[in-house]
Design a protein around this motif. Sequence first.
Motif, PDB file in Angstrom:
ATOM      1  N   GLY A   9      23.850  43.829  37.944  1.00 28.10           N
ATOM      2  CA  GLY A   9      23.051  42.695  38.377  1.00 28.10           C
ATOM      3  C   GLY A   9      23.852  41.449  38.681  1.00 28.10           C
ATOM      4  N   ASN A  10      25.131  41.427  38.312  1.00 30.18           N
ATOM      5  CA  ASN A  10      25.967  40.264  38.615  1.00 30.18           C
ATOM      6  C   ASN A  10      26.699  40.527  39.923  1.00 30.18           C
ATOM      7  N   ASP A  11      26.213  39.896  41.001  1.00 32.71           N
ATOM      8  CA  ASP A  11      26.809  40.117  42.314  1.00 32.71           C
ATOM      9  C   ASP A  11      27.913  39.110  42.641  1.00 32.71           C
ATOM     10  N   LEU A  12      28.431  38.433  41.631  1.00 29.26           N
ATOM     11  CA  LEU A  12      29.542  37.510  41.828  1.00 29.26           C
ATOM     12  C   LEU A  12      30.731  38.250  42.418  1.00 29.26           C
ATOM     13  N   ALA A  13      31.304  37.722  43.495  1.00 29.79           N
ATOM     14  CA  ALA A  13      32.511  38.302  44.087  1.00 29.79           C
ATOM     15  C   ALA A  13      33.728  37.829  43.299  1.00 29.79           C
ATOM     16  N   LEU A  14      34.547  38.753  42.854  1.00 26.69           N
ATOM     17  CA  LEU A  14      35.723  38.407  42.065  1.00 26.69           C
ATOM     18  C   LEU A  14      36.758  37.684  42.920  1.00 26.69           C
ATOM     19  N   GLU A  15      37.464  36.737  42.285  1.00 31.67           N
ATOM     20  CA  GLU A  15      38.475  35.944  42.963  1.00 31.67           C
ATOM     21  C   GLU A  15      39.747  35.928  42.131  1.00 31.67           C
ATOM     22  N   PRO A  16      40.895  35.707  42.784  1.00 34.32           N
ATOM     23  CA  PRO A  16      42.142  35.596  42.022  1.00 34.32           C
ATOM     24  C   PRO A  16      42.034  34.526  40.931  1.00 34.32           C
ATOM     25  N   GLY A  17      42.575  34.843  39.767  1.00 39.38           N
ATOM     26  CA  GLY A  17      42.533  33.927  38.640  1.00 39.38           C
ATOM     27  C   GLY A  17      41.417  34.207  37.656  1.00 39.38           C
ATOM     28  N   MET A  18      40.454  35.023  38.027  1.00 37.37           N
ATOM     29  CA  MET A  18      39.399  35.381  37.086  1.00 37.37           C
ATOM     30  C   MET A  18      39.946  36.368  36.068  1.00 37.37           C
ATOM     31  N   ALA A  19      39.661  36.118  34.798  1.00 37.10           N
ATOM     32  CA  ALA A  19      40.168  36.950  33.705  1.00 37.10           C
ATOM     33  C   ALA A  19      39.000  37.462  32.885  1.00 37.10           C
ATOM     34  N   PHE A  20      39.032  38.745  32.541  1.00 35.07           N
ATOM     35  CA  PHE A  20      37.919  39.322  31.798  1.00 35.07           C
ATOM     36  C   PHE A  20      38.353  40.626  31.143  1.00 35.07           C
ATOM     37  N   SER A  21      37.509  41.082  30.216  1.00 30.07           N
ATOM     38  CA  SER A  21      37.766  42.359  29.559  1.00 30.07           C
ATOM     39  C   SER A  21      37.198  43.506  30.377  1.00 30.07           C
TER      40      SER A  21
END
Length: 380
Positions: free
Chosen positions: A327-339
């Motif tokens: 449900g999260n349609d956020l487009a990933l971008e450089p610098g995003m950090a996650f598990s």
Amino acid sequence: MSSRSPEIPAPAPETLRARLERARAATADAGADALLIAPGSDLRYLLGEAGGSFERLTTLVVPAEGTPALVVPKLEAPGYASVPTGELGVEVVTWVDGEDPYRMVADRLGKPGRVAVSDGLIALHVLAFRAALGSAEQTLAGPVIRELRMRKDAAEIDALRRAGAAIDRVHARIAEWLRPGRTEAEVGADIAAAIVEEGHLHADFVIVGSGPNGASPHHDVSGRVIERGDVVVVDIGGPIPEGYNSDSTRTYAVGEPRDADVAETYAVLQRAQQAAVEAVRPGVTAQSVDAAAREIIANAGYGEFFIHRTGHGIGLDVHEEPYIVAGNDLALEPGMAFSVEPGIYQPGRWGARIEDIVVVTADGVEALNQRPHELVVLDS
């Protein structure tokens, strides 16, 4: 409120100035007249000092136009002495008991139409602002500030790398403590001490889920005695001095697993975690990374046992944006950090999870944890 320890570095003034300016611009873009930032990680991001939240109001006022102001009780102002407010163009406004700080903020803002307040601002202050600001609409500051914090700069990513390496060193030592006859709590206490020894300020969380407790994703520790043949989920992390957090999970077996299905099930989990990491690149959506792991687990018949999102953002908070979830349609971008941390949990029997922190790069992904992903079988 404690002041910053001298060994904890703060971002350079020019970095903080740039963040404040971006916050001001983001406030205007969101159609708000001001941000009201409470003590916590958002305040640390903008000023380099987290402060503390008490019954007396402390707030950073970031107007869409005009001079930012730190409104702080006079008795707590010394805790912000390390903040270069002059260089940042932030006015320090102190108040004493008997004065109304909410009215002081309202008077600075004039007659705002919309004010965005920190997501974590306590009700005591929210309701007082509601009275002081009159007809002004109050919205959450989270959607505004997350646009800044989601995209880490080079210094933040370097801090996350060092946090990842520090927690990897702890996982490399698990065999020192994890053995039959010890309780989860005893093992957890040793791990917590090692987290500090390996470069963290403290252990923020230690999960030691042995046997059936491993099927509870947020189990913590207990008095259960670890037995030979147990599968054990170890999920650990904490902040390094710069405030950025580690978070890594590995799954261990104390001797050969007693359950015959462990090897086959764990192989599915390992493929799912690898597929999700490989799916990360600029332009793909957060939900597509979640789907990459979930599809493999579901197709193998374990879909009902994967009961949480695939990941969460990390930085000054252990859990922050972006969330890697359906449900999260956020487009990933450089610098995003996650598990990236899929899991398979079989109630009453055992569970397993594999978790790495990753960063989106210009053309793909960088994993910040380097420990092996295989099930680690310890000599018992």
